[in-house]
Motif scaffolding. Sequence first.
Motif, mmCIF file in Angstrom:
data_model
loop_
_atom_site.group_PDB
_atom_site.id
_atom_site.type_symbol
_atom_site.label_atom_id
_atom_site.label_comp_id
_atom_site.label_asym_id
_atom_site.label_seq_id
_atom_site.Cartn_x
_atom_site.Cartn_y
_atom_site.Cartn_z
ATOM 1 N N GLN A 202 -3.275 2.529 8.247
ATOM 2 C CA GLN A 202 -4.226 1.700 8.973
ATOM 3 C C GLN A 202 -3.623 0.343 9.314
ATOM 4 N N THR B 94 -4.188 3.552 3.668
ATOM 5 C CA THR B 94 -4.270 2.117 3.946
ATOM 6 C C THR B 94 -3.019 1.632 4.659
ATOM 7 N N ALA C 63 0.835 -1.200 0.000
ATOM 8 C CA ALA C 63 0.000 0.000 0.000
ATOM 9 C C ALA C 63 0.870 1.250 0.000
ATOM 10 N N ASP D 38 -0.848 4.546 -1.517
ATOM 11 C CA ASP D 38 -2.053 4.526 -0.689
ATOM 12 C C ASP D 38 -1.628 4.649 0.776
#
Length: 292
Positions: free
Chosen positions: A232, A229, A221, A226
């Motif tokens: 997270q 993401t 990711a 990204d």
Amino acid sequence: MRLGRILTAMVTPMNDNLEVDYQEARRLAKYLAEHGSDGIVVAGTTGESPTLSGEEKLELFKVVKEAVGKNVIVFAGIGSNSTAASVALARKAVDTGVDGLMAVVPYYNKPSQEGMYQHFRTIAEATPLPLMLYNVPGRTSANLLPETVLRLSEIPNIVALKEAVGVMDQVSELKRILPEDFEVYSGDDSLTLPMLALGCSGIISVASHVIGDEMKKMTDAWFAGDTKTALQWHLNLMPVFKGIFITANPVPIKYLVNTLGLKAGKVRLPLVDATPEEERFLTELLQKIKEN
């Protein structure tokens, strides 16, 4: 030389007599290759290097490389606080088929920066294999400074650094002054994402034994842009990153590898096995991550 994003510092499987279990080492290496690892570091601290003989290390280098073949890079841990002993093991490691060597900053004898430079230069010049430096002041009591790494980066086959100093200012300085093609890896699972944000290449991981697939999703990711993401995943995995060091490494990670049905066995003295309370904590920790 591109080494990959996730390299696992592999535990050394032991049988009930605390002898190295080479068959299980092959099995574990293949498992890691199938679960997120681009590379494997053999006979590092996580592999209980202080209590492995030279003969055991050489056989491990051979069987792990045979197990994973050309698709996964294998680095052999050959470092010690004796330059001559490190050189001797490095030369023998060449014949095992490994792709590179890793050498830790000499521990206990606390060399100067010039001493560290001469130590690593001597090892690098002893073989044609790529050499990764390993800086972990918490274990060695000596800090390999960015200026010394810069000098060492001028030696053609010194190609990377595993940095476990835990200080982002030092990592920033490394990335500021080092050549772009010199790879810097986090030596701490919990600092993988912060160090990726500073331009580092990846992680030499302990946690990837048990959450390798999840860590691959995090790094994929990040490199795909990204960042939300990736963050997270970082936050979700943080309890494991920290929890697997509830007691001395590799005691917790060996216990968790055993719970996966892989026979990592126990640890050699002076390390001792996890307590029942630690085992319960570790079991619950991994279950919570896998359920999310």
